[in-house]
Design a protein around this motif. Structure first.
Motif, mmCIF file in Angstrom:
data_model
loop_
_atom_site.group_PDB
_atom_site.id
_atom_site.type_symbol
_atom_site.label_atom_id
_atom_site.label_comp_id
_atom_site.label_asym_id
_atom_site.label_seq_id
_atom_site.Cartn_x
_atom_site.Cartn_y
_atom_site.Cartn_z
ATOM 1 N N UNK A 1 54.253 110.044 64.307
ATOM 2 C CA UNK A 1 53.062 109.545 64.994
ATOM 3 C C UNK A 1 52.652 110.641 66.132
ATOM 4 N N UNK A 2 53.298 111.125 66.819
ATOM 5 C CA UNK A 2 52.798 112.037 67.852
ATOM 6 C C UNK A 2 52.201 113.288 67.159
ATOM 7 N N UNK A 3 52.332 113.834 65.781
ATOM 8 C CA UNK A 3 51.690 114.571 65.317
ATOM 9 C C UNK A 3 50.573 114.469 64.598
ATOM 10 N N UNK A 4 50.254 113.202 64.580
ATOM 11 C CA UNK A 4 48.768 112.944 63.786
ATOM 12 C C UNK A 4 47.542 113.348 64.597
ATOM 13 N N UNK A 5 46.978 113.932 63.833
ATOM 14 C CA UNK A 5 45.579 114.698 64.280
ATOM 15 C C UNK A 5 44.458 113.988 63.469
ATOM 16 N N UNK A 6 44.313 112.980 63.176
ATOM 17 C CA UNK A 6 43.359 112.690 62.326
ATOM 18 C C UNK A 6 42.915 111.101 62.862
ATOM 19 N N UNK A 7 41.662 110.428 62.365
ATOM 20 C CA UNK A 7 41.416 109.156 62.776
ATOM 21 C C UNK A 7 42.519 108.144 62.097
ATOM 22 N N UNK A 8 42.871 106.960 63.000
ATOM 23 C CA UNK A 8 43.717 105.947 62.432
ATOM 24 C C UNK A 8 43.088 104.685 62.858
ATOM 25 N N UNK A 9 43.307 103.837 61.355
ATOM 26 C CA UNK A 9 42.968 102.535 61.718
ATOM 27 C C UNK A 9 44.275 101.741 61.571
ATOM 28 N N UNK A 10 44.467 100.918 62.241
ATOM 29 C CA UNK A 10 45.740 99.974 62.495
ATOM 30 C C UNK A 10 45.350 98.678 62.079
ATOM 31 N N UNK A 11 45.716 97.912 61.044
ATOM 32 C CA UNK A 11 45.379 96.424 60.663
ATOM 33 C C UNK A 11 46.763 95.773 60.583
ATOM 34 N N UNK A 12 46.738 94.696 61.368
ATOM 35 C CA UNK A 12 47.907 93.757 61.481
ATOM 36 C C UNK A 12 47.438 92.115 61.178
ATOM 37 N N UNK A 13 48.408 91.547 60.433
ATOM 38 C CA UNK A 13 48.302 90.318 60.095
ATOM 39 C C UNK A 13 48.547 89.234 61.242
ATOM 40 N N UNK A 14 48.007 88.224 61.347
ATOM 41 C CA UNK A 14 48.083 87.198 62.308
ATOM 42 C C UNK A 14 49.618 86.685 62.492
ATOM 43 N N UNK A 15 50.053 86.369 61.384
ATOM 44 C CA UNK A 15 51.449 85.564 61.170
ATOM 45 C C UNK A 15 52.443 86.939 60.644
ATOM 46 N N UNK A 16 53.728 86.406 60.541
ATOM 47 C CA UNK A 16 54.614 87.473 60.005
ATOM 48 C C UNK A 16 54.871 87.203 58.543
ATOM 49 N N UNK A 17 56.169 87.037 58.237
ATOM 50 C CA UNK A 17 56.330 86.876 56.702
ATOM 51 C C UNK A 17 55.720 85.806 56.108
ATOM 52 N N UNK A 18 55.608 84.810 56.985
ATOM 53 C CA UNK A 18 55.204 83.287 56.455
ATOM 54 C C UNK A 18 54.168 82.826 57.343
ATOM 55 N N UNK A 19 53.265 81.983 57.054
ATOM 56 C CA UNK A 19 52.275 81.318 57.882
ATOM 57 C C UNK A 19 53.013 80.613 58.921
ATOM 58 N N UNK A 20 52.531 81.064 60.104
ATOM 59 C CA UNK A 20 52.912 80.321 61.394
ATOM 60 C C UNK A 20 54.210 81.013 62.205
ATOM 61 N N UNK A 21 54.599 82.133 61.318
ATOM 62 C CA UNK A 21 55.613 82.777 62.235
ATOM 63 C C UNK A 21 55.219 83.697 63.006
ATOM 64 N N UNK A 22 56.019 84.204 64.128
ATOM 65 C CA UNK A 22 55.638 85.356 64.887
ATOM 66 C C UNK A 22 55.052 86.442 64.299
#
Length: 250
Positions: A170-191
């Motif tokens: 991660x520290x070595x990355x020198x390009x643009x980064x887009x991070x996408x995350x889900x609202x829930x975990x492995x199933x709906x409503x989970x952290x």
């Protein structure tokens, strides 16, 4: 723009040697595939484990990477207690290993196995999910089996806990980064797998990365459900055109 997707070793229709596996080895394989196809700097997209492979590729083969799109992966495990993320993954890993050892009488039966799990709510079940599951298995009825190697799965999970190596990438990355995350975990409503506490750490290693949480998605449906996949397609298109000189996506 052309889109290329590769089966990592131990998965899909790629070879399944006894080893080696791990994020660095997968990055070497992706680099070899890109060079064989004559690809230059490209937008590299990785979901889940694929995001860890993408960061390893960017760190070790920077000439091949013009930008990164990390979907629900790339940094998950460097928490205050290393036992916490391991425990969180125990149940999904156990389910995956059990499923890899089973045989299925038909593709319909394999789909039924996953449809009985909470990972894919009815509103997100559709042709993309079914196409993915159909591709995951091989053989002849009534003894169809998942293509993935158990040896590969176990080795790659262990590799994902190499915190110092992951942070170095991660520290070595020198390009643009887009991070996408889900609202829930492995199933709906989970952290979520990427709560704000994790993201705070993540940002210290990749300052300036763009982020978005996609509502009403899980770790799986963010890429396989219509809602998540449609939004990701729009975001990737915008990211490629805005931040880089190329839109090749291996």
């Amino acid at each position: 723009c052309p889109l290329f997707a590769v089966d990592l070793r131990g998965r899909g229709d790629s070879d399944k040697p006894e080893g080696p596996y791990g994020m660095v080895q997968h990055a070497r394989d992706v680099a070899a595939a890109m060079r064989a196809m004559g690809l230059g700097p490209s937008i590299v997209i990785g979901h889940s484990m694929g995001a860890f492979v993408a960061t390893a590729l960017a760190a070790r083969e920077p000439a091949l990477v013009a930008g990164l799109v990390l979907i629900e992966g790339g940094y998950l495990l460097a928490m205050t207690s290393e036992a916490a993320p391991q425990k969180a993954l125990d149940a999904p890993l156990a389910l995956r290993i059990t499923q890899l050892r089973e045989t299925y009488p038909s593709r319909e039966a394999y789909r039924g196995f996953w449809q009985s799990q909470p990972h894919f709510p009815p509103e997100d079940w559709g042709p993309w999910v079914e196409a993915f599951l159909d591709y995951e298995i091989a053989g002849e009825a009534p003894r169809l089996k998942p293509k993935a190697s158990e040896t590969a799965v176990r080795a790659d999970v262990a590799s994902a806990f190499q915190v110092e190596e992951i942070v170095a990438h991660l520290r070595a990355i020198r390009v643009p980064v887009l991070m996408l995350r889900a609202e829930s975990g492995f199933a709906p409503g989970t952290p979520p797998l990427f709560p704000e506490a994790i993201m705070e750490q993540f940002r210290t290693y990749v300052p300036g990365m763009e982020e978005e949480t996609i509502a009403e998605t899980t770790h799986y449906t963010i890429v396989l459900g219509n809602r998540g996949a449609t939004r990701i397609a729009d975001l990737v298109d915008s990211f490629a055109r805005r931040g880089t000189d190329t839109c090749r996506v291996p």
